[in-house]
Design a protein around this motif. Structure first.
Motif, PDB file in Angstrom:
ATOM      1  N   ARG A  42       0.818  -1.042   0.182  1.00 48.74           N
ATOM      2  CA  ARG A  42      -0.135   0.016  -0.109  1.00 48.74           C
ATOM      3  C   ARG A  42       0.861   1.210   0.017  1.00 48.74           C
ATOM      4  NH1 ARG A  42      -4.648   2.449  -1.561  1.00 48.74           N
ATOM      5  NH2 ARG A  42      -5.030   4.035  -0.196  1.00 48.74           N
ATOM      6  N   ARG A  45       3.518   0.859  -3.357  1.00 50.83           N
ATOM      7  CA  ARG A  45       2.572   0.991  -4.550  1.00 50.83           C
ATOM      8  C   ARG A  45       3.284   0.237  -5.660  1.00 50.83           C
ATOM      9  NH1 ARG A  45      -1.458   4.704  -3.482  1.00 50.83           N
ATOM     10  NH2 ARG A  45      -0.642   6.538  -2.200  1.00 50.83           N
ATOM     11  N   THR A  98       4.129  11.165  -5.395  1.00 49.96           N
ATOM     12  CA  THR A  98       2.973  10.908  -6.148  1.00 49.96           C
ATOM     13  C   THR A  98       2.125  12.178  -6.070  1.00 49.96           C
ATOM     14  OG1 THR A  98       2.874   8.562  -5.516  1.00 49.96           O
ATOM     15  CG2 THR A  98       0.667   9.518  -6.077  1.00 49.96           C
ATOM     16  N   ASP A 104      -7.808  13.120  -8.095  1.00 47.61           N
ATOM     17  CA  ASP A 104      -7.397  12.151  -7.001  1.00 47.61           C
ATOM     18  C   ASP A 104      -7.701  12.372  -5.689  1.00 47.61           C
ATOM     19  OD1 ASP A 104      -3.755  12.391  -8.716  1.00 47.61           O
ATOM     20  OD2 ASP A 104      -5.754  10.893  -9.142  1.00 47.61           O
ATOM     21  N   THR A 108      -9.588   9.707  -3.131  1.00 46.22           N
ATOM     22  CA  THR A 108      -8.916   9.057  -1.833  1.00 46.22           C
ATOM     23  C   THR A 108      -9.888   8.252  -0.943  1.00 46.22           C
ATOM     24  OG1 THR A 108      -7.515  10.832  -2.172  1.00 46.22           O
ATOM     25  CG2 THR A 108      -7.268   9.725  -0.082  1.00 46.22           C
ATOM     26  N   HIS A 144      -4.086   9.323   5.554  1.00 52.85           N
ATOM     27  CA  HIS A 144      -3.083   9.646   4.616  1.00 52.85           C
ATOM     28  C   HIS A 144      -1.647   9.076   5.390  1.00 52.85           C
ATOM     29  CE1 HIS A 144      -5.030  11.680   1.568  1.00 52.85           C
ATOM     30  NE2 HIS A 144      -5.475  12.796   2.383  1.00 52.85           N
ATOM     31  N   ASP A 148      -1.983   5.922   3.551  1.00 46.72           N
ATOM     32  CA  ASP A 148      -1.239   6.078   2.347  1.00 46.72           C
ATOM     33  C   ASP A 148       0.417   6.292   2.332  1.00 46.72           C
ATOM     34  OD1 ASP A 148      -3.744   6.139   1.192  1.00 46.72           O
ATOM     35  OD2 ASP A 148      -3.999   8.305   1.620  1.00 46.72           O
ATOM     36  N   CYS A 150       1.965   8.938   3.664  1.00 47.44           N
ATOM     37  CA  CYS A 150       2.357  10.073   3.451  1.00 47.44           C
ATOM     38  C   CYS A 150       3.168  10.972   4.656  1.00 47.44           C
ATOM     39  CB  CYS A 150       1.382  11.040   3.090  1.00 47.44           C
ATOM     40  SG  CYS A 150       0.392  10.660   1.540  1.00 47.44           S
TER      41      CYS A 150
END
Length: 182
Positions: A42, A45, A98, A104, A108, A144, A148, A150
């Motif tokens: 995840r 990616r 990214t 986008d 999310t 996030h 994600d 981040c």
């Protein structure tokens, strides 16, 4: 009559790894390997990178298991933290960014939209309920950061919020989640 299955003892497994018991590492891999791969996948990616990250994570778990301190958190959390940090470092080292535009952002994942593609959330009803209790902006910060992958600065950019605010939201949200999960 079926006897209840004992929960996996991550702490004991790490202690055995620290003593050089390779079977403990294998048991840990058998039990959590697929989920750790999902976390790495995840964040990175990329399947090949995720596999390398999990491999490196298990090497680190093996070599540093003696440094695990249960007073600082759970053994399972420690294992996931190693994997997550390696994945984030891998992204930063490869300097892959990214860039998300407004289209986008609309796709999310949010709690209301589910997490069909995130293995991390399967069977995690309690964390789901706790996340729902957070305010929308802090909730997105947590998602996030931990789903994600981040950085704080990236989250600040995504949300258009000051970096200090994002850091405070994450800190307070993690505390609230810990309290909710107890």
């Amino acid at each position: 009559m079926n006897s209840p299955v004992a929960p996996f003892d991550f702490h004991r497994c790490l202690e055995a790894c620290a003593q050089g018991d390779r079977r403990a590492l294998q048991a840990l891999y058998d039990h959590e390997g697929a989920r750790l791969l999902g976390v790495a996948r995840r964040i990175a990616r990329d399947d090949a990178s995720a596999e390398d990250i999990v491999h490196d994570a298990f090497i680190r778990i093996w070599t540093r298991s003696a440094s695990f301190d249960p007073a600082r958190g759970s053994a399972r959390g420690w294992i996931y933290s190693i994997t997550r940090h390696l994945a984030l470092n891998s992204i930063r080292d490869s300097r892959r960014e990214t860039v998300l535009d407004e289209a986008d952002m609309d796709t999310t994942p949010t709690l209301q939209g589910g997490f069909d593609d995130v293995d991390l959330w399967s069977g995690s009803a309690k964390i789901y309920r706790c996340l729902e209790k957070l305010q929308p902006a802090p909730q997105r910060c947590i998602l996030h950061a931990y789903v994600d992958g981040c950085s704080h600065a990236e989250i600040a950019g995504l949300l258009g919020a000051p970096l200090g605010t994002v850091k405070a939201w994450i800190k307070r949200s993690l505390k609230a989640l810990r309290e909710c999960l107890e």
